[in-house]
Scaffold this active site. Structure first.
Site, PDB file in Angstrom:
ATOM      1  N   ARG A 245       0.852  -1.179   0.000  1.00  0.00           N
ATOM      2  CA  ARG A 245       0.000   0.000   0.000  1.00  0.00           C
ATOM      3  C   ARG A 245       0.894   1.236   0.000  1.00  0.00           C
ATOM      4  NH1 ARG A 245      -2.060  -3.682   3.750  1.00  0.00           N
ATOM      5  NH2 ARG A 245      -4.165  -4.440   3.279  1.00  0.00           N
ATOM      6  N   LYS A 269      -1.702  -2.552   8.116  1.00  0.00           N
ATOM      7  CA  LYS A 269      -2.825  -2.035   8.883  1.00  0.00           C
ATOM      8  C   LYS A 269      -2.865  -2.665  10.273  1.00  0.00           C
ATOM      9  CE  LYS A 269      -5.934  -0.940   5.029  1.00  0.00           C
ATOM     10  NZ  LYS A 269      -7.268  -1.200   4.448  1.00  0.00           N
ATOM     11  N   HIS A 339      -3.788   1.982  -5.477  1.00  0.00           N
ATOM     12  CA  HIS A 339      -4.574   0.754  -5.441  1.00  0.00           C
ATOM     13  C   HIS A 339      -4.459  -0.008  -6.760  1.00  0.00           C
ATOM     14  CE1 HIS A 339      -6.478   1.478  -1.584  1.00  0.00           C
ATOM     15  NE2 HIS A 339      -6.664   2.719  -1.940  1.00  0.00           N
ATOM     16  N   ARG A 342      -1.321  -1.965  -6.773  1.00  0.00           N
ATOM     17  CA  ARG A 342      -1.489  -3.108  -5.871  1.00  0.00           C
ATOM     18  C   ARG A 342      -2.362  -4.185  -6.515  1.00  0.00           C
ATOM     19  NH1 ARG A 342      -1.651  -4.743  -0.432  1.00  0.00           N
ATOM     20  NH2 ARG A 342      -3.719  -5.270   0.373  1.00  0.00           N
ATOM     21  N   HIS A 365      -4.096  -9.888   3.173  1.00  0.00           N
ATOM     22  CA  HIS A 365      -5.457  -9.650   3.621  1.00  0.00           C
ATOM     23  C   HIS A 365      -5.744 -10.400   4.914  1.00  0.00           C
ATOM     24  CE1 HIS A 365      -7.247  -8.324  -0.515  1.00  0.00           C
ATOM     25  NE2 HIS A 365      -6.765  -7.312   0.185  1.00  0.00           N
ATOM     26  N   TYR A 374     -11.331  -9.903  -5.953  1.00  0.00           N
ATOM     27  CA  TYR A 374     -10.417 -10.108  -7.083  1.00  0.00           C
ATOM     28  C   TYR A 374     -10.872 -11.242  -7.983  1.00  0.00           C
ATOM     29  CZ  TYR A 374      -7.244  -6.837  -4.943  1.00  0.00           C
ATOM     30  OH  TYR A 374      -6.714  -5.707  -4.421  1.00  0.00           O
TER      31      TYR A 374
END
Length: 395
Positions: A245, A269, A339, A342, A365, A374
């Site tokens: 990111r 994150k 994004h 990515r 994730h 996706y």
């Protein structure tokens, strides 16, 4: 009243200020302009009868108003290096910290502290959530205890009118987080986060689209040959090849690179830290930048620094801006730049025959449901999650 520049006491700090500017990497021409600014400020302070110790934020604002008619160094930004130097020495007051007074500002301040302290979100994400949730907070101010699910849905949907799907999704996430905070704090009678609904992802919204292999190669070649390319190539390669990111690229530290082991430590994150392999096509331009392109003489440990003095660390939005400008200059749409890079990494996994599990591992994730979006980007991924068609029973 003082009548000379010396009356303010500012001139005595000129030599030290020049030395500090040089240490920060400012050019000689900029140093000369900054010293001229110092001397003009010294004269103005003396004319106003203001001692150096009285140079607070309000007085600095008055001085900037005086300079507005000049051709250069006429904004508050121009005065930051000098004020920062003087504040560091303790010879002028620190910057004024504004304490929120309006109820909405107080609420959002507490919300930001909760996002940072309880949920562990990065500063850039906290700032984005506060910005995106403010219209909703203003709209429902004074009626929090009596909010209903229908009112929340109407307010949230109204706030998304005119936004693109990605922007609407970001706003929806921020509003949901605010509603959870309000409920936990006892400011709403019932949990209302689910009332935001699915307006942010309307039917038919485009799935994530990555670059084609040819576009990806062309982008890196274009960046490599452009101004600032020694820094920008590895930064974009990290997003394009390793799915970092923008905020993760910005927060990458020199200590996060284990060259002998070929491993990169990524801070994601919610304070999550992952170790991922560092391939040669990313490691080579990164090594070139660190050895030949990264500014020297700085104490910053962040890998990517600003090209211009004072060579501070880049922020996540700054990385996104670099990526967007590179895409546009290369003749590719810059929408959702970071994004999109990515997404390219994830779609590359699917195109090479990998499944959603492998794509999710690359994207780091939290769970497979996050990666499921996706599946719409590649028919191969759809096959990996589709159920077999039942065979006909024999006659």
């Amino acid at each position: 009243m003082a009548s000379s520049a010396e009356g303010s006491g500012l001139e005595q700090y000129a030599d030290g200020f020049v030395a500090e500017l040089g240490r920060l990497g400012y050019s000689p021409r900029t140093c000369e302009a900054q010293v001229a600014l110092l001397r003009h400020l010294a004269r103005w302070l003396a004319e106003q009868g203001v001692p150096l110790s009285g140079l607070n934020s309000e007085v600095a604002g008055e001085y900037i108003a005086v300079r507005r008619g000049r051709s250069q160094l006429r904004s508050g930004r121009a005065l930051r290096p000098l004020l920062g130097y003087l504040r560091g020495l303790g010879v002028v007051p620190s910057a004024t910290v504004l304490v929120p007074q309006a109820p909405v500002d107080v609420l959002l301040t507490r919300f930001g502290e909760w996002l940072s302290g309880e949920r562990g979100l990065a500063p850039a994400t906290v700032s984005s959530y506060l910005h995106q949730s403010r219209p909703f907070a203003v709209a429902c101010a004074g009626q929090l205890p009596s909010l209903t699910a229908a009112q929340v849905a109407d307010l949230a949907a109204g706030g998304a009118v005119g936004l693109r799907p990605r922007s609407a999704q970001v706003r929806a996430n921020a509003v949901r987080a605010l509603l959870r905070f309000l409920w936990l704090e006892g400011m709403t009678a019932v949990p209302l986060a689910d009332a935001v609904g699915s307006f942010a992802a309307p039917a038919g919204a485009d799935p994530p689209k990555g670059l084609s292999p040819g576009q990806a190669d062309d982008l890196l070649a274009f960046v490599r040959a452009s101004p600032g390319g020694m820094r920008n190539e590895p930064m974009i390669a990290l997003m394009l090849r390793l799915a970092l990111r923008a905020g993760e690229a910005a927060s990458l530290l020199l200590d996060d690179i284990a060259w002998r082991q070929g491993i990169l430590r990524v801070r994601g994150k919610r304070n999550r830290v992952d170790e991922i392999p560092l391939p040669a096509d990313v490691g080579a331009p990164l090594a070139r930048y660190l050895s030949d392109g990264r500014p020297t003489g700085t104490a910053h440990r962040q890998v990517f620094l600003a090209l211009d003095a004072p060579h501070g660390p880049l922020t996540g939005p700054a990385v996104t801006s670099v990526a967007a400008r590179a895409l546009i200059a290369a003749g590719i749409s810059g929408e959702g730049a970071a994004h999109r890079l990515r997404h390219t990494a994830a779609c590359g996994v699917l195109a090479a025959g990998g499944g959603l599990v492998e794509a999710g591992q690359l994207l780091r994730h939290a769970g497979p449901q996050v990666t499921a979006v996706y599946a719409r980007s590649d028919i191969t991924a759809l096959r990996s999650i589709a159920r077999p068609w039942p065979e006909e029973a024999p006659a």
